[in-house]
Design an enzyme around this catalytic site. Structure first.
Site, short mmCIF file in Angstrom:
data_model
loop_
_atom_site.label_atom_id
_atom_site.label_comp_id
_atom_site.label_asym_id
_atom_site.label_seq_id
_atom_site.Cartn_x
_atom_site.Cartn_y
_atom_site.Cartn_z
N LYS A 3 81.37 5.76 39.76
CA LYS A 3 82.48 5.48 40.68
C LYS A 3 83.80 5.97 40.08
CE LYS A 3 84.44 1.50 43.24
NZ LYS A 3 84.27 0.08 43.61
N SER A 41 84.02 -1.33 48.48
CA SER A 41 84.75 -0.13 48.16
C SER A 41 83.93 0.97 47.47
CB SER A 41 85.93 -0.49 47.26
OG SER A 41 85.51 -0.87 45.97
N SER A 67 82.20 -5.16 46.47
CA SER A 67 82.19 -3.70 46.58
C SER A 67 80.88 -3.03 46.21
CB SER A 67 83.27 -3.11 45.71
OG SER A 67 84.48 -3.22 46.37
N1 GLN Z 1 86.63 -5.94 50.02
C1 GLN Z 1 87.11 -6.60 48.86
C2 GLN Z 1 88.56 -6.27 48.62
O1 GLN Z 1 89.07 -5.46 49.31
C3 GLN Z 1 86.26 -6.28 47.67
C4 GLN Z 1 86.58 -5.02 46.98
C5 GLN Z 1 85.91 -4.86 45.65
O2 GLN Z 1 84.95 -5.56 45.32
N2 GLN Z 1 86.44 -3.95 44.83
O3 GLN Z 1 89.18 -6.80 47.75
#
Ligand code: GLN
Length: 442
Positions: free
Chosen positions: A46, A120, A144
């Protein structure tokens, strides 16, 4: 079965790269593909995790041009064990998002390009769906890994908080961030987990190697959480429970107090931490540089920080507000108390069982359906992935159903340090379930 990763000869490699680039033009799985021949087992990483000599942007314009001269510990440990990084995967900017759309070129769902990939870690899930025998190193703060794994029909493993060193991770919210993996088989996930787990002097929050292994055959369903999801997802989930109970899993329905506050508590804490973590991007040190020194103080920092996307700006502003002295008791301290209350209440059930739930409360949405939803509506989609993340519990999303050609994911949660039991569960599940992965390059 044993762990098996794609490993290519010189001539195969050129073909592989050209197929990958072609697929990437359609699906935007990668922010960067390394075309140099790799020897070793191929993995992807990532784009918020540092790989020596490859750009690391976290999909943010403010990090354009940043090229770390070092490997994240997780990457280094895998390279030491014969793995090679093929490229950096697309994501929501700094990890802010649940659909992958907070990126300049959003990743698309490999099953149908009109649908979101989830976020994400959007690109990590798409790359894993596309590439044979693949594992992608990803990261989760509040879901994410589970969300994109569920939408792309692959497995997402989020370890116990601290089980894998965060050294070399571009941080979002340090008390919540966890490096983890998206893959397709229990054996591959176990292999990368075993090779990366364990304490690291470069990350003082990383934990020792000892990971216990209780293997429960009891599954708790949290009714007051599951009652708020889409009816059709509920039906599919009931079918899954019936299947598991036929496989000797005992199912027990329970209620857990305070869970309705988990999403607000999570966003209060994560935005507070994000607003301090993002303070270091000022146009001096990493990526985007402001070169005009004739600007006054405000103009200088504004010209750097306007590089942040809309969602990053929203979180910096809200997070800074929440932390302010006169306000912090009202929000931040309450959110911390809620977090502790939820940990205690969920942990009770994890003594002798897993907690199971769907991974996402809705079917995979079309890109057009979520492009205009409000931030609060988008945040509420994390209602199932946030609780285990807020508590630092290891959890895993696995595909369990295909509806109209699109996959559905379920999530199981276990106690701190009991990570490997998730993979034991997956091995059992694999033996009775026919996976349909999208398409395979390699
Ligand atoms: N959707 C969550 C957020 O926007 C989780 C994102 C993540 O785990 N990086 O914070």
């Amino acid at each position: 079965m044993t762990a098996k990763f794609l490993s290519l000869t010189d001539s195969e490699y050129a073909i592989f790269i050209s197929q990958l680039k072609q697929a990437n033009e359609r699906l935007n799985a990668f922010n960067f593909i390394d075309e140099n021949k790799k020897s070793g087992k191929i993995i992807s990483v990532k784009d918020n995790i540092c790989v020596k000599g490859m750009p690391a942007t976290a999909s943010s314009k403010i990090l354009q041009g940043y090229m770390p001269g070092f490997n994240a510990t997780a990457v280094q440990r895998l390279e030491n064990s014969g793995f090679s990084v093929i490229g950096k995967t697309n994501m929501d900017e700094f990890g802010f998002g649940s659909f992958g759309l907070n990126s300049e070129h959003p990743a698309k769902n490999p099953f149908n390009e009109e649908y979101v990939a989830g976020g994400s870690s959007s690109g990590s899930a798409v790359a894993t769906a596309l590439i044979k025998e693949h594992v992608s190193i990803a990261e989760s703060t509040g879901g994410s890994i589970s969300a994109p794994a569920a939408f792309c029909g692959v497995v997402g493993l989020t370890p116990t908080y601290g089980a894998i060193s965060r050294y070399g991770l571009i941080d979002y919210a340090s008390s919540l961030d966890k490096i983890g993996f998206i893959g397709k088989s229990a054996d591959n996930l176990r292999d990368v987990m075993e090779k990366t787990v364990g304490s690291d002097p470069k990350d003082t929050t990383s934990l020792s190697n000892v990971i216990s292994n209780k293997n429960p055959h009891k599954l708790y369903v949290i009714d007051n959480l599951v009652e708020n999801i889409d009816e059709s997802i509920k039906d599919r989930f009931e079918d899954l429970l019936a299947k598991l109970s036929a496989k000797d899993y005992e199912i027990e329905h329970v209620n857990v107090d305070y869970l309705e506050y988990s999403v607000p508590a999570y966003y209060i804490l994560s935005m507070s931490e994000a607003s301090t973590n993002l303070a270091k991007y000022q146009g001096f040190k990493y990526g985007f540089k402001v070169k005009d020194f004739s600007l006054n103080y405000n103009e200088f920092f504004m010209s750097a920080r306007k590089q942040f996307g809309k969602e990053a700006k929203r979180r910096v502003i809200l997070g800074t507000f929440i932390r302010s002295k006169s306000i912090k008791q009202r929000y931040y301290e309450k959110a911390l108390a809620i977090r502790h209350a939820i940990i205690a209440r969920m942990k009770k059930f994890l003594n002798d069982g897993f907690i199971i739930m769907p991974s996402m409360p809705i079917f995979t949405p079309k890109i057009s359906e979520v492009s205009d939803i409000s931030p609060v509506e988008a945040y509420s989609m994390d209602m199932l992935t946030v609780p285990p993340n807020l508590c630092g519990f290891p959890h895993m999303s696995f595909p369990y159903f295909y509806e109209k050609g699109m996959p559905l994911g379920a999530q199981i949660i276990t106690d701190h340090f009991n990570d490997y039991s998730l993979l034991d569960f997956l091995s059992e599940w694999e033996s009775g379930f026919k996976y349909k992965f999208k398409e395979e390059i390699g």
